[in-house]
Design a protein around this motif. Structure first.
Motif, PDB file in Angstrom:
ATOM      1  N   GLU A 169      92.531  58.661  60.129  1.00 25.92           N
ATOM      2  CA  GLU A 169      93.812  59.212  59.651  1.00 25.92           C
ATOM      3  C   GLU A 169      93.618  60.612  59.067  1.00 25.92           C
ATOM      4  O   GLU A 169      94.362  61.029  58.169  1.00 25.92           O
ATOM      5  N   ALA A 170      92.623  61.333  59.546  1.00 20.42           N
ATOM      6  CA  ALA A 170      92.313  62.652  58.992  1.00 20.42           C
ATOM      7  C   ALA A 170      93.551  63.535  58.939  1.00 20.42           C
ATOM      8  O   ALA A 170      94.272  63.688  59.931  1.00 20.42           O
ATOM      9  N   GLY A 171      93.772  64.096  57.771  1.00 17.62           N
ATOM     10  CA  GLY A 171      94.954  64.923  57.564  1.00 17.62           C
ATOM     11  C   GLY A 171      96.151  64.135  57.069  1.00 17.62           C
ATOM     12  O   GLY A 171      97.090  64.717  56.518  1.00 17.62           O
ATOM     13  N   GLN A 172      96.119  62.833  57.300  1.00 14.57           N
ATOM     14  CA  GLN A 172      97.200  61.951  56.822  1.00 14.57           C
ATOM     15  C   GLN A 172      96.580  60.706  56.172  1.00 14.57           C
ATOM     16  O   GLN A 172      97.036  59.579  56.401  1.00 14.57           O
ATOM     17  N   GLU A 173      95.550  60.948  55.367  1.00 16.26           N
ATOM     18  CA  GLU A 173      94.819  59.834  54.770  1.00 16.26           C
ATOM     19  C   GLU A 173      95.700  58.949  53.913  1.00 16.26           C
ATOM     20  O   GLU A 173      95.391  57.777  53.677  1.00 16.26           O
ATOM     21  N   GLU A 174      96.810  59.521  53.421  1.00 12.66           N
ATOM     22  CA  GLU A 174      97.687  58.722  52.559  1.00 12.66           C
ATOM     23  C   GLU A 174      98.240  57.494  53.286  1.00 12.66           C
ATOM     24  O   GLU A 174      98.563  56.486  52.641  1.00 12.66           O
ATOM     25  N   LYS A 175      98.350  57.576  54.617  1.00 11.54           N
ATOM     26  CA  LYS A 175      98.859  56.416  55.361  1.00 11.54           C
ATOM     27  C   LYS A 175      97.967  55.199  55.126  1.00 11.54           C
ATOM     28  O   LYS A 175      98.450  54.096  54.859  1.00 11.54           O
ATOM     29  N   TYR A 176      96.669  55.405  55.276  1.00  9.27           N
ATOM     30  CA  TYR A 176      95.721  54.303  55.081  1.00  9.27           C
ATOM     31  C   TYR A 176      95.605  53.925  53.613  1.00  9.27           C
ATOM     32  O   TYR A 176      95.659  52.731  53.255  1.00  9.27           O
ATOM     33  N   LEU A 177      95.457  54.910  52.749  1.00  8.22           N
ATOM     34  CA  LEU A 177      95.242  54.612  51.333  1.00  8.22           C
ATOM     35  C   LEU A 177      96.432  53.876  50.729  1.00  8.22           C
ATOM     36  O   LEU A 177      96.262  52.897  49.983  1.00  8.22           O
ATOM     37  N   ARG A 178      97.630  54.321  51.049  1.00  4.59           N
ATOM     38  CA  ARG A 178      98.817  53.679  50.480  1.00  4.59           C
ATOM     39  C   ARG A 178      98.963  52.252  50.995  1.00  4.59           C
ATOM     40  O   ARG A 178      99.344  51.341  50.257  1.00  4.59           O
ATOM     41  N   GLY A 234      94.888  62.124  44.734  1.00  3.32           N
ATOM     42  CA  GLY A 234      95.816  63.112  45.271  1.00  3.32           C
ATOM     43  C   GLY A 234      96.727  62.556  46.346  1.00  3.32           C
ATOM     44  O   GLY A 234      97.901  62.914  46.429  1.00  3.32           O
ATOM     45  N   LYS A 235      96.190  61.681  47.173  1.00  2.00           N
ATOM     46  CA  LYS A 235      96.966  61.170  48.300  1.00  2.00           C
ATOM     47  C   LYS A 235      97.737  59.891  47.964  1.00  2.00           C
ATOM     48  O   LYS A 235      98.736  59.584  48.628  1.00  2.00           O
ATOM     49  N   ALA A 236      97.248  59.124  46.994  1.00  2.00           N
ATOM     50  CA  ALA A 236      97.863  57.812  46.741  1.00  2.00           C
ATOM     51  C   ALA A 236      97.868  57.480  45.252  1.00  2.00           C
ATOM     52  O   ALA A 236      97.732  56.313  44.883  1.00  2.00           O
TER      53      ALA A 236
END
Length: 379
Positions: free
Chosen positions: A149-158, A213-215
């Motif tokens: 999910e590089a660049g959109q890591e928040e998808k996985y983390l959330r 930062g992402k989640a």
């Protein structure tokens, strides 16, 4: 049956299916059976269940010699008990006979999927209830999923944090049948980057910053969900401790099990983090006395070995122990730096191997912080 003078620490490992729990456990146990470790160490580690030990060792040898990964479905809702016994110590002289680590493994798919039946729901609750005695929980974040999910890591983390939060909330009524919050609960939740060798440029600070930062809001939501289960939320650390883990380096056709990151910290984290953290929390005036007493009680044995009369402390710390009388936990928790090395050397010279091992565990955590592999909460 537990030895009469065994100190036990428990750790609970949470991670989705495929996040590396099986490889991590096999790497942890297998490396402790290597001749290089046995030659230099003052203790030996064995699995209390011989069959489990053989299976884990076989997994490790398959990785080391044949480049073969363990099967993903090898373990499910199982507690693994490992005992570290000391050699060359007179049983009458030794403060304790053994240190035991209980490693609770929770099936990752149980967080991502709804129970298929009331029976499975009860199994989930029973499994989680068995983990309540753990002081430390490791929450695995899969580096491969971050890369995907590089660049959109928040998808996985959330998604990861939401699944775990929802899993916790779904068990609430079964864990709190009378509505009263739990006193015994894993109060230290360490965010762990598994397969960290896939992200070689990421140190523990970068990992922390990525997750927060992402989640950050989802991490806070998980913390609040856990707070609903536990008494005295001041005594809770979730999302403040971070570590990098890599069970081996995986190249084409080969697995280098000697090239590991953070795996050797699992036992030290289980033993030392509660000692340091619980003492700080117990010093707070805001905790109910029964909670503060329980926290200190959970680390009393470790502190007694590390800072008790079996291990005279140098300088001011020795004086502090004298002033505090039986309350040696604070002195043991604050032992650090040069004084820690002195205490380790003293214990080795006197063949007090349990104290030497705990001192070595603290030294390992200090080194990991300097190497930016571990980040411990200051509170």
């Amino acid at each position: 049956m537990a030895a009469k003078r065994t100190l036990e620490q428990q750790i609970a490992v949470f991670g989705e299916s495929g996040s590396g729990k099986t490889v991590l456990l096999s790497s942890f146990y297998g490396a402790l059976q290597e001749p290089a470790f046995l030659d230099r160490s003052v203790y030996r580690v064995s699995a209390d269940d011989v069959g489990q030990g053989i299976r884990l060792h076989s997994n490790y040898l398959g990785m080391r010699d044949d480049g073969r990964r363990p099967a993903l479905t090898a373990f499910a809702s199982t507690a693994y008990r490992f005992s570290a016994t000391f050699r060359g110590t007179s049983p009458k002289k030794a403060a304790v006979d053994a240190l035991r680590l209980v490693w609770h493994d929770y099936p990752g798919e149980w967080f991502a999927e709804s129970p298929s039946s009331p029976t499975e729901q009860r199994r989930r609750a029973d499994t989680f209830r068995s983990m309540l005695g753990a002081d430390v929980a490791l929450l695995l974040v899969d580096a491969q999923r971050l890369i995907d999910e590089a660049g959109q890591e928040e998808k996985y983390l959330r998604l990861l944090l939401t699944n775990i939060r929802n899993g916790m909330l779904s068990l609430r009524d079964e864990l709190l049948p009378d509505g009263k919050p739990l006193q015994d609960f894993p109060r230290i939740w360490v965010l762990a980057l598994s397969k960290s060798d896939l992200l070689p440029d990421m140190d523990v600070y970068a990992f922390r910053d990525l997750v927060v930062g992402k989640a950050g809001s989802d991490l806070d939501a998980l913390r609040r969900a856990v707070e609903e289960l536990v008494e005295s939320t001041e005594a809770l650390s979730l999302g403040q401790d971070f570590v990098l883990l890599s069970s081996a380096r995986f190249d084409a056709g080969t697995i280098r099990v000697s090239d590991r990151v953070g795996v050797d910290l699992v036992h030290p984290m289980a033993a030392v983090l509660p000692l340091e953290t619980h003492v700080r929390w117990a010093s707070l005036k805001t905790l109910p006395s029964k909670v503060a007493d329980a926290l200190l009680g959970s680390v009393d044995g470790m502190a007694g070995v590390l800072a008790g009369h079996k291990l005279p402390l140098p300088g001011p710390l020795g004086l502090l122990v004298g002033l505090l009388g039986p309350d040696v936990a604070k002195a043991a928790a604050e032992l650090a730096g040069g004084k820690l090395k002195d205490a380790h050397a003293t214990a080795l010279r006197r063949k007090e191997y349990a104290a030497a091992t705990l001192a070595a565990f603290k030294m390992a955590l200090e080194r990991a912080e300097k190497d930016k592999v571990l980040l411990r909460s200051p509170r």
